[in-house]
Design a protein around this motif. Structure first.
Motif, mmCIF file in Angstrom:
data_model
loop_
_atom_site.group_PDB
_atom_site.id
_atom_site.type_symbol
_atom_site.label_atom_id
_atom_site.label_comp_id
_atom_site.label_asym_id
_atom_site.label_seq_id
_atom_site.Cartn_x
_atom_site.Cartn_y
_atom_site.Cartn_z
ATOM 1 N N UNK A 120 3.016 -14.073 36.704
ATOM 2 C CA UNK A 120 4.047 -13.282 37.046
ATOM 3 C C UNK A 120 3.711 -11.585 37.121
ATOM 4 N N UNK A 121 3.229 -10.771 35.952
ATOM 5 C CA UNK A 121 3.233 -9.785 36.204
ATOM 6 C C UNK A 121 2.485 -9.102 37.587
ATOM 7 N N UNK A 122 0.795 -9.579 37.233
ATOM 8 C CA UNK A 122 0.274 -9.193 38.662
ATOM 9 C C UNK A 122 1.051 -9.932 39.780
ATOM 10 N N UNK A 123 1.738 -11.277 39.885
ATOM 11 C CA UNK A 123 2.344 -11.444 41.907
ATOM 12 C C UNK A 123 3.181 -10.323 41.755
ATOM 13 N N UNK A 124 3.967 -9.946 41.076
ATOM 14 C CA UNK A 124 4.658 -8.566 40.688
ATOM 15 C C UNK A 124 4.952 -7.413 41.293
ATOM 16 N N UNK A 125 3.782 -7.015 40.818
ATOM 17 C CA UNK A 125 3.083 -6.491 40.997
ATOM 18 C C UNK A 125 2.504 -5.979 42.202
ATOM 19 N N UNK A 126 2.103 -7.041 42.794
ATOM 20 C CA UNK A 126 1.206 -7.249 44.250
ATOM 21 C C UNK A 126 2.733 -6.805 45.072
ATOM 22 N N UNK A 127 4.085 -7.681 45.081
ATOM 23 C CA UNK A 127 4.989 -7.588 45.827
ATOM 24 C C UNK A 127 5.327 -6.382 46.286
ATOM 25 N N UNK A 128 5.607 -5.910 44.534
ATOM 26 C CA UNK A 128 6.169 -4.161 44.548
ATOM 27 C C UNK A 128 4.752 -3.081 45.485
ATOM 28 N N UNK A 129 3.665 -4.051 45.490
ATOM 29 C CA UNK A 129 2.827 -3.015 46.206
ATOM 30 C C UNK A 129 2.902 -2.851 47.599
ATOM 31 N N UNK A 130 3.711 -3.981 47.651
ATOM 32 C CA UNK A 130 3.681 -4.421 49.354
ATOM 33 C C UNK A 130 4.882 -3.741 49.964
ATOM 34 N N UNK A 131 5.690 -4.489 49.018
ATOM 35 C CA UNK A 131 7.286 -3.539 49.673
ATOM 36 C C UNK A 131 7.424 -2.205 48.863
ATOM 37 N N UNK A 132 6.902 -1.517 48.442
ATOM 38 C CA UNK A 132 6.448 -0.637 48.347
ATOM 39 C C UNK A 132 6.052 0.529 49.438
#
Length: 224
Positions: A120-132
């Motif tokens: 979940x941490x890696x998945x959320x980090x990847x989302x933030x990577x794209x959202x930011x």
């Protein structure tokens, strides 16, 4: 649960932003630090705690008020009361346990596998990577340094140019060093140290060009 938005003082936020600016002064890479309150909901942990407490409550009631075989009823009550009472106690215990687990973080961590939290941490980090928009840099030189407070885990997500030049083992080493620093240092200091280490490594493989433009803000990103 500790919230990312209230964890850092304004002075600490400025220190982190200054660390990013200093690191980027020697590299063309764009470094984004981000801290999230949590990366997953972990409802299953709440359900498990509720189930345990519900079963424990049922066992306690059954033990305290045993069946009376002579009377043909439970504790002198009509026989039909027994299953209703046990069901009610179990349900009440489940609700109380789930509510408590929703408010006590270590209980949910205790009942959630580390592998699930890491995913979940890696998945959320990847989302933030794209959202930011870290992946929207001109040279694909973005690097996200991500910390998730509830799970007590971190992730470092790099764009393609950084992976090509730095290599995935070096990116994972930056993550591991950050996790170790978080065990003994305040989050702001650990983040600044990770940013500095990332800047030093990136400067060696992606040096700053004379016409380099700062494409992303240096400020800390907080996510509740």
């Amino acid at each position: 649960m500790q919230r990312a938005s209230t964890l850092f003082s304004e002075q600490q936020k400025q220190q982190i932003a200054q660390a990013v600016a200093q690191a980027e002064s020697a590299t063309s890479a764009e470094i984004i630090p981000a801290v999230a309150s949590a990366s997953g909901r972990y409802d299953r942990g709440e359900d498990l705690v509720g189930l345990w407490l519900g079963l424990a409550a049922m066992i306690v009631v059954w033990t305290v008020l045993p069946e009376n075989p002579d009377a043909g009823s439970w504790g002198g009550w009509p026989a039909w009361v027994t299953p209703i009472c046990l069901a009610g106690v179990t349900l009440a215990g489940f609700i109380v346990g789930a509510v408590v687990a929703s408010r006590v973080g270590w209980l949910r961590r205790l009942t959630t596998p580390n592998e699930e939290m890491a995913d979940d941490v890696l998945r959320r980090a990847q989302h933030v990577f794209f959202d930011s928009r870290v992946h929207h840099t001109a040279g694909r030189t973005g690097l996200l340094i991500y910390v998730s407070l509830f799970e007590r885990m971190a992730a470092v997500v790099a764009d393609q140019a950084v992976l090509d030049k730095l290599g995935n083992p070096a990116v994972m080493e930056l993550r591991d060093r950050l996790v170790e620093a978080l065990k003994t240092q305040p989050p702001a200091e650990a983040l600044c140290a990770a940013i500095q280490a990332a800047g030093e490594r990136l400067a060696a493989v992606l040096p700053r060009d004379d016409d380099d433009v700062n494409e992303l803000p240096d400020a800390l990103v907080t996510i509740d």
